[in-house]
Structures are given as structure tokens and as C-alpha cells.
Design a protein around this motif. Structure first.
Motif, PDB file in Angstrom:
ATOM      1  N   LEU A  26       0.784  -1.163  -0.093  1.00 59.18           N
ATOM      2  CA  LEU A  26      -0.016   0.024   0.097  1.00 59.18           C
ATOM      3  C   LEU A  26       0.796   1.271  -0.205  1.00 59.18           C
ATOM      4  O   LEU A  26       1.827   1.403   0.721  1.00 59.18           O
ATOM      5  N   ILE A  27       0.594   2.209  -0.757  1.00 57.28           N
ATOM      6  CA  ILE A  27       1.367   3.390  -0.912  1.00 57.28           C
ATOM      7  C   ILE A  27       0.427   4.596  -0.200  1.00 57.28           C
ATOM      8  O   ILE A  27      -0.715   4.851  -0.607  1.00 57.28           O
ATOM      9  N   LYS A  28       1.201   5.165   0.727  1.00 54.26           N
ATOM     10  CA  LYS A  28       0.399   6.364   1.425  1.00 54.26           C
ATOM     11  C   LYS A  28       1.033   7.669   0.433  1.00 54.26           C
ATOM     12  O   LYS A  28       2.220   7.714   0.296  1.00 54.26           O
ATOM     13  N   GLY A  29       0.185   8.746   0.750  1.00 55.36           N
ATOM     14  CA  GLY A  29       0.625   9.863   0.048  1.00 55.36           C
ATOM     15  C   GLY A  29      -0.565  10.484  -0.543  1.00 55.36           C
ATOM     16  O   GLY A  29      -1.752  10.331  -0.042  1.00 55.36           O
ATOM     17  N   THR A  30      -0.272  11.592  -1.604  1.00 54.52           N
ATOM     18  CA  THR A  30      -1.307  12.218  -2.191  1.00 54.52           C
ATOM     19  C   THR A  30      -1.949  11.690  -3.428  1.00 54.52           C
ATOM     20  O   THR A  30      -0.934  11.314  -4.405  1.00 54.52           O
ATOM     21  N   TYR A  31      -3.025  11.540  -3.636  1.00 50.31           N
ATOM     22  CA  TYR A  31      -3.704  10.989  -4.721  1.00 50.31           C
ATOM     23  C   TYR A  31      -4.494  11.928  -5.279  1.00 50.31           C
ATOM     24  O   TYR A  31      -5.019  13.072  -4.821  1.00 50.31           O
ATOM     25  N   GLN A  32      -5.078  11.895  -6.471  1.00 49.28           N
ATOM     26  CA  GLN A  32      -5.585  12.750  -7.328  1.00 49.28           C
ATOM     27  C   GLN A  32      -6.713  11.983  -8.228  1.00 49.28           C
ATOM     28  O   GLN A  32      -5.955  11.449  -9.199  1.00 49.28           O
ATOM     29  N   LEU A  33      -7.932  12.550  -8.425  1.00 46.36           N
ATOM     30  CA  LEU A  33      -8.767  12.218  -9.430  1.00 46.36           C
ATOM     31  C   LEU A  33      -8.837  13.157 -10.494  1.00 46.36           C
ATOM     32  O   LEU A  33      -9.265  14.308 -10.222  1.00 46.36           O
ATOM     33  N   LEU A  34      -8.598  12.975 -11.730  1.00 49.27           N
ATOM     34  CA  LEU A  34      -8.691  13.809 -12.567  1.00 49.27           C
ATOM     35  C   LEU A  34      -9.864  13.596 -13.616  1.00 49.27           C
ATOM     36  O   LEU A  34      -9.955  12.091 -13.987  1.00 49.27           O
ATOM     37  N   ILE A  35     -10.788  14.378 -13.848  1.00 48.51           N
ATOM     38  CA  ILE A  35     -11.690  14.124 -14.895  1.00 48.51           C
ATOM     39  C   ILE A  35     -11.813  15.466 -15.979  1.00 48.51           C
ATOM     40  O   ILE A  35     -11.830  16.476 -15.629  1.00 48.51           O
ATOM     41  N   THR A  36     -11.681  14.759 -17.262  1.00 50.57           N
ATOM     42  CA  THR A  36     -11.889  15.902 -18.276  1.00 50.57           C
ATOM     43  C   THR A  36     -13.139  15.435 -19.187  1.00 50.57           C
ATOM     44  O   THR A  36     -13.157  14.353 -19.361  1.00 50.57           O
ATOM     45  N   GLY A  37     -13.692  16.459 -19.593  1.00 46.65           N
ATOM     46  CA  GLY A  37     -14.841  16.151 -20.272  1.00 46.65           C
ATOM     47  C   GLY A  37     -15.318  17.244 -21.360  1.00 46.65           C
ATOM     48  O   GLY A  37     -14.558  18.224 -21.716  1.00 46.65           O
ATOM     49  N   ALA A  38     -16.063  16.750 -22.257  1.00 41.76           N
ATOM     50  CA  ALA A  38     -16.435  17.645 -23.534  1.00 41.76           C
ATOM     51  C   ALA A  38     -17.895  17.466 -23.659  1.00 41.76           C
ATOM     52  O   ALA A  38     -18.545  16.138 -23.591  1.00 41.76           O
ATOM     53  N   ALA A  39     -18.576  18.735 -23.889  1.00 38.87           N
ATOM     54  CA  ALA A  39     -20.017  18.894 -24.232  1.00 38.87           C
ATOM     55  C   ALA A  39     -20.130  19.526 -25.430  1.00 38.87           C
ATOM     56  O   ALA A  39     -19.397  20.323 -25.964  1.00 38.87           O
ATOM     57  N   PHE A  40     -21.217  18.935 -26.036  1.00 38.30           N
ATOM     58  CA  PHE A  40     -21.223  19.485 -27.626  1.00 38.30           C
ATOM     59  C   PHE A  40     -22.585  20.220 -28.002  1.00 38.30           C
ATOM     60  O   PHE A  40     -22.893  20.468 -29.011  1.00 38.30           O
ATOM     61  N   GLU A  41     -23.284  20.686 -26.882  1.00 33.49           N
ATOM     62  CA  GLU A  41     -24.407  21.632 -26.935  1.00 33.49           C
ATOM     63  C   GLU A  41     -23.978  22.778 -26.407  1.00 33.49           C
ATOM     64  O   GLU A  41     -23.519  22.850 -25.163  1.00 33.49           O
ATOM     65  N   PRO A  42     -24.742  23.957 -26.580  1.00 31.54           N
ATOM     66  CA  PRO A  42     -24.799  25.240 -25.988  1.00 31.54           C
ATOM     67  C   PRO A  42     -24.887  25.141 -24.387  1.00 31.54           C
ATOM     68  O   PRO A  42     -24.276  25.536 -23.572  1.00 31.54           O
ATOM     69  N   ASP A  43     -26.031  24.314 -24.135  1.00 27.17           N
ATOM     70  CA  ASP A  43     -26.601  24.430 -22.631  1.00 27.17           C
ATOM     71  C   ASP A  43     -26.134  23.232 -21.909  1.00 27.17           C
ATOM     72  O   ASP A  43     -26.689  22.868 -20.844  1.00 27.17           O
ATOM     73  N   SER A  44     -25.580  22.162 -22.595  1.00 26.27           N
ATOM     74  CA  SER A  44     -25.151  21.044 -21.871  1.00 26.27           C
ATOM     75  C   SER A  44     -23.883  21.305 -20.815  1.00 26.27           C
ATOM     76  O   SER A  44     -23.220  22.204 -20.878  1.00 26.27           O
ATOM     77  N   ASP A  45     -24.040  20.460 -19.640  1.00 26.41           N
ATOM     78  CA  ASP A  45     -23.373  20.401 -18.462  1.00 26.41           C
ATOM     79  C   ASP A  45     -23.126  19.260 -17.997  1.00 26.41           C
ATOM     80  O   ASP A  45     -23.916  18.132 -18.011  1.00 26.41           O
ATOM     81  N   ILE A  46     -22.124  19.099 -17.221  1.00 25.31           N
ATOM     82  CA  ILE A  46     -21.587  17.917 -16.293  1.00 25.31           C
ATOM     83  C   ILE A  46     -21.275  17.898 -15.128  1.00 25.31           C
ATOM     84  O   ILE A  46     -20.572  19.150 -14.694  1.00 25.31           O
ATOM     85  N   ASN A  47     -21.799  17.377 -14.213  1.00 20.18           N
ATOM     86  CA  ASN A  47     -21.554  17.457 -12.746  1.00 20.18           C
ATOM     87  C   ASN A  47     -21.190  16.235 -12.192  1.00 20.18           C
ATOM     88  O   ASN A  47     -21.584  15.157 -12.648  1.00 20.18           O
ATOM     89  N   VAL A  48     -20.174  16.178 -11.137  1.00 23.46           N
ATOM     90  CA  VAL A  48     -19.558  14.819 -10.731  1.00 23.46           C
ATOM     91  C   VAL A  48     -19.652  14.869  -9.333  1.00 23.46           C
ATOM     92  O   VAL A  48     -19.425  15.827  -8.540  1.00 23.46           O
ATOM     93  N   GLU A  49     -20.241  13.804  -8.645  1.00 25.28           N
ATOM     94  CA  GLU A  49     -19.837  13.462  -7.243  1.00 25.28           C
ATOM     95  C   GLU A  49     -18.999  12.193  -7.054  1.00 25.28           C
ATOM     96  O   GLU A  49     -19.249  11.221  -7.669  1.00 25.28           O
ATOM     97  N   PHE A  50     -17.831  12.536  -6.370  1.00 29.31           N
ATOM     98  CA  PHE A  50     -16.881  11.407  -6.139  1.00 29.31           C
ATOM     99  C   PHE A  50     -17.112  11.136  -4.608  1.00 29.31           C
ATOM    100  O   PHE A  50     -16.911  11.732  -3.662  1.00 29.31           O
ATOM    101  N   VAL A  51     -17.236   9.723  -4.318  1.00 36.05           N
ATOM    102  CA  VAL A  51     -17.648   9.347  -3.028  1.00 36.05           C
ATOM    103  C   VAL A  51     -16.546   8.006  -2.732  1.00 36.05           C
ATOM    104  O   VAL A  51     -16.578   7.074  -3.766  1.00 36.05           O
ATOM    105  N   SER A  52     -15.823   8.255  -1.530  1.00 38.91           N
ATOM    106  CA  SER A  52     -15.123   6.900  -1.124  1.00 38.91           C
ATOM    107  C   SER A  52     -15.726   6.336   0.135  1.00 38.91           C
ATOM    108  O   SER A  52     -15.760   7.048   0.960  1.00 38.91           O
ATOM    109  N   HIS A  53     -16.017   5.109  -0.091  1.00 40.61           N
ATOM    110  CA  HIS A  53     -16.528   4.242   1.099  1.00 40.61           C
ATOM    111  C   HIS A  53     -15.460   3.830   2.003  1.00 40.61           C
ATOM    112  O   HIS A  53     -14.840   2.851   1.556  1.00 40.61           O
ATOM    113  N   GLY A  54     -15.180   4.330   3.083  1.00 39.30           N
ATOM    114  CA  GLY A  54     -14.236   3.909   3.763  1.00 39.30           C
ATOM    115  C   GLY A  54     -14.340   2.821   4.736  1.00 39.30           C
ATOM    116  O   GLY A  54     -15.344   2.106   4.474  1.00 39.30           O
ATOM    117  N   GLN A  55     -13.409   2.395   5.582  1.00 40.07           N
ATOM    118  CA  GLN A  55     -13.831   1.196   6.535  1.00 40.07           C
ATOM    119  C   GLN A  55     -14.390   1.717   7.746  1.00 40.07           C
ATOM    120  O   GLN A  55     -14.865   0.901   8.562  1.00 40.07           O
TER     121      GLN A  55
END
Length: 445
Positions: free
Chosen positions: A188-217
Motif C-alpha cells: 500500500l502506498i501512502k501519500g497524495t492521490y488525485q482524481l482527474l476528470i476531463t469532459g467535453a459537451a457538444f451543445e450550448p446548454d450542456s453541462d456535467i456534474n460529478v460527485e466522487f464518493v469514497s466508502h471507507g472502512q
């Protein structure tokens, strides 16, 4: 009144009474706090809610404070989202109504155990063309792992551990440990992790929202159950339910028993005979069995059970005890004086007989509260608790049904059991001190 006031002042001379009062005051404060912090409708909604309410919580997670007592730390749960700013989001407009979105979340992982699960809850707005996203995972040792590329529907859930392509890419059936471990050593590696999400929308009013959930112990102050419910809700709300049931049952039983005994003693004749025969019949009835039958065949409502409990607890041996004392009080000189000046029978019963018994009533009333609290919890453990209210007994029932002791989820049973024991101990110590004060024969004990 002065004698009662002086008697209550004498409580301060008994350490057990002081401790008992502190426990009772703490329970009352907790009950008030629970009703203010979590209103009744919210408490019922949370208790009866399913995945749609508790999706951010892990299942079977002990409370987070166990990390203070463990040399190895368990991963804690968290949830971040772009909609409230806890997860960064940048939108860059493009040509012909298109746009690109970039979102990231950086966190430090310093635990000794892996999370249970990582989940992305995605939502998007569009008319015809679905937005598209790419998800990447950056590890402390500099590796960049492409998690998934996918078109986002209006509502979509992505679970890291269930992605077969990701399993193939990482060459493992257990995705979560692989994302937090060295691929060569498996450490197991301890330290700083990063989640990167890149997206593309193809319509003027299009939008993307993200919720990231980590279920711990581990999770929260009280942990969670099999339905992901935060146990702090039933633990808090179990306090007003337990106190209400215990106090109402004890008060109703004690007062009605004393009044019926006083009426039977004073009027005598067929009234007293009827009361005694009912008492004798009730003494041989199986109390718990009747309550089980009521809960099974009629209703499990806590108010129905409370009414049945009071009704079955009135005509007990206490009536005979009160009756013997009332016979002595009935022959007192002040009763003869009341008769002489023409006091009516109800006046004598309620203003002369019953008040003399209040000093004996109070200790018994307080001492009886734990018995009724335990009764409600016992019925809940048998599956006959109120199906709506969150109570301590319901927590123990769920824990027992899900094999908490056998599976090592000791917190699930110990938390409500501790509250039950503390409640019983507090009222018992206070009741015993009151008994010593109001009962002259026990003052030197």
C-alpha cells in the motif's frame, strides 16, 4: 410541600443521587437536542430511507473514533461534488456551442487499510448529444492510470470495483487495492492521490456534474448498519423514545394503581371486591406473552404497546400494598376530622388519602422507569418494535438479524446496549436515593 422540598434537597447528600441526576439530565438534554437537531419527519425519513438517502455511506462501517485506539488506521469515508465547490470544476467554452470541462480532487491517503469502494455519481444536461468524459487516477509515485472513457447520461453511476475493463487493465479482480498499491510489490502506498476528470459537451446548454464518493472502512461517530444508515440517528432519537415510553408507562401505572387502590379502600364493598378479583386474575396472566400477541396480531405501534403495558401493569401486587397502607391511613384522626366537617368522599380520597402516599409513590415511579425502557427494547429485539420509530431496541434487532456479533461488528450492539445500561443505572441510583430519603427505615442504609 415544604417536606417534599426538604426531601429533594437531601438528595445532594447522596453521591449516588447526584450521579443519577447527572445521568438523567444528560439523557433529557440528549432527547431535546435530538428533537431539535433532527426533527421528527427528518428522523423518520432518514431511518426508513434506502440507498437514495444513504448512498454516501459505506455498509457495516465502525465509528471513525476507533482509529484513536488502533495502531493501524482504517480509511475514513468522504464525499465531494462539483455542485457545491468541494470538487474543482473549470468550464472552457469552445467553438459552435461546444465546451470542455476539467475537474479534479486531491486528497491525502495516510491509512493502513484500503477503502471499501470508489464511486462516481455523474449527471448531465443535454438534448441530443451526450457529453463525454475521461477519468484518470494519479498516484503518489507518479503513475497515471486511465480509469474509464464514457458518454454520460442524465444520471449515471460508475463503480470502480465493478468495471471489467479496468480489472483487465490492472490485471486484478480487486480494483481498489490495485489503485492504492505498488504494482510490483503490492504494498500500500501512502501519500497524495488525485482524481482527474476531463469532459467535453457538444451543445450550448450542456453541462456535467460529478460527485466522487469514497466508502471507507469507518464512518462518523456511531458507524453504519447493513442499509448504510448512520447509527447516530437512531441512537439520538432512541433517547426521547425510551424516556417517553419509560416515563409515561411508569407515571401512568404508578398513579392509576394508587388511585384505584385508594378508591377501593375508601368505598369498600363490591368496588373493593371487584378490584381485588381483577388484580388476582391479572397476577396470573402472562404479561410478556400478551404483549407479544398484541404486537403480532393487532398492532406494533408504540402507543398501542404503551397503552397495553399500562393497562396490564395497573392491577398488580402494588395495589394490595397500597391497599394495606390506605387502610391504616383511613383510620387516622385527620380523616375522622374531615368526615366530621362533612367532606365528600371524592374530596377525602383525592385530598387526604392520596397525598399521604406521594412520598412512597415518587421513589417507586423513578425506579420503575428502567424496567419499561428495557421492556420496549426487548419487544423491539423480538421484532415487535414500532416499525416507524428509530429506537435502541431496533438497532439491536437489526444487529442480531445481520449477525453483528459473529461478524465482528461489536459497535453495532454495544452502542445501544451501553445507552440502555446507563439509562437503567441512572434511574436506579436516583430511585434508590429517593427511597432512602422518603422511607425512614432506609435512611441509615
Amino acid at each position: 410541600m415544604n417536606s417534599l422540598k426538604n426531601s429533594f434537597q437531601n438528595l445532594l447528600y447522596y453521591p449516588s443521587a447526584i450521579l443519577g441526576m447527572l445521568v438523567v439530565f444528560l439523557l433529557v438534554f440528549t432527547a431535546i437536542y435530538a428533537m431539535i437537531k433532527i426533527p421528527y419527519r427528518d428522523a423518520i425519513r432518514l431511518w426508513r430511507g434506502g440507498e437514495e438517502v444513504w448512498y454516501q455511506n459505506p455498509k457495516f462501517a465502525p465509528p471513525a473514533w476507533i482509529n484513536f485506539f488502533s495502531s493501524k488506521k482504517y480509511a475514513e469515508s468522504f464525499a465531494v461534488r462539483t455542485s457545491d465547490g468541494t470538487m474543482t470544476k473549470e468550464v472552457t467554452p469552445g467553438a459552435e456551442g461546444t465546451s470542455t470541462m476539467s475537474s479534479s480532487y486531491t486528497f491525502d491517503f495516510s491509512y493502513d487499510y484500503y477503502p471499501q469502494e470508489l464511486i462516481l455519481y455523474l449527471s448531465s444536461t443535454y438534448e441530443e448529444k451526450q457529453p463525454f468524459i475521461s477519468v484518470e487516477w494519479l498516484t503518489p509515485d507518479g503513475r497515471k492510470i486511465r480509469i474509464v472513457n464514457l458518454a454520460v447520461s442524465q444520471k449515471q453511476t460508475y463503480r470502480f470495483s465493478q468495471d471489467q475493463k479496468l480489472k483487465t487493465k490492472l490485471r486484478t479482480d480487486d480494483v481498489i487495492p490495485a489503485l492504492f498499491s505498488d504494482p510490483e510489490t503490492g504494498r500500500l502506498i501512502k501519500g497524495t492521490y488525485q482524481l482527474l476528470i476531463t469532459g467535453a459537451a457538444f451543445e450550448p446548454d450542456s453541462d456535467i456534474n460529478v460527485e466522487f464518493v469514497s466508502h471507507g472502512q469507518v464512518y462518523g461517530l456511531a458507524g453504519t448498519d447493513q442499509a448504510r444508515r448512520d447509527l447516530i440517528v437512531p441512537l439520538l432519537w432512541g433517547t426521547p423514545v425510551a424516556l417517553a415510553f419509560g416515563l409515561l408507562a411508569s407515571l401512568g401505572t404508578s398513579v392509576l394503581t394508587m388511585v384505584i387502590a385508594a378508591v377501593g379502600t375508601w368505598y369498600g364493598g363490591w368496588i373493593d371486591e371487584l378490584i381485588q378479583r381483577i388484580t388476582e386474575i391479572n397476577l396470573v396472566l402472562p404479561f410478556l406473552s400478551i404483549l407479544i400477541m398484541i404486537g403480532t396480531f393487532y398492532s406494533r405501534s408504540i402507543w398501542v404497546i404503551l397503552g397495553a403495558t399500562i393497562l396490564l401493569s395497573i392491577f398488580t401486587g402494588a395495589i394490595k400494598g397500597y391497599r394495606s397502607i390506605f387502610f391504616q391511613v383511613k383510620e387516622s384522626l385527620y380523616i375522622e376530622a374531615a368526615r366530621a366537617y362533612g367532606a365528600s368522599n371524592p374530596r377525602i380520597v383525592f385530598l387526604y388519602l392520596i397525598p399521604r402516599m406521594i412520598p412512597l409513590l415518587i421513589p417507586g415511579l423513578v425506579s420503575a422507569v428502567p424496567a419499561f425502557v428495557f421492556l420496549e427494547a426487548s419487544l423491539a429485539l423480538l421484532g415487535l418494535g414500532d416499525p416507524v420509530l428509530p429506537t435502541w431496541g431496533k438497532i439491536i434487532e437489526d444487529a442480531n438479524a445481520n449477525g453483528a456479533l459473529y461478524r465482528g461488528y461489536y459497535y453495532w450492539i454495544l452502542e445501544p446496549a451501553t445507552l440502555l445500561m446507563v439509562t437503567g443505572l441512572g434511574f436506579a441510583m436516583l430511585g434508590f436515593a429517593l427511597d432512602r430519603i422518603f422511607n425512614p427505615r432506609l435512611r441509615d442504609v
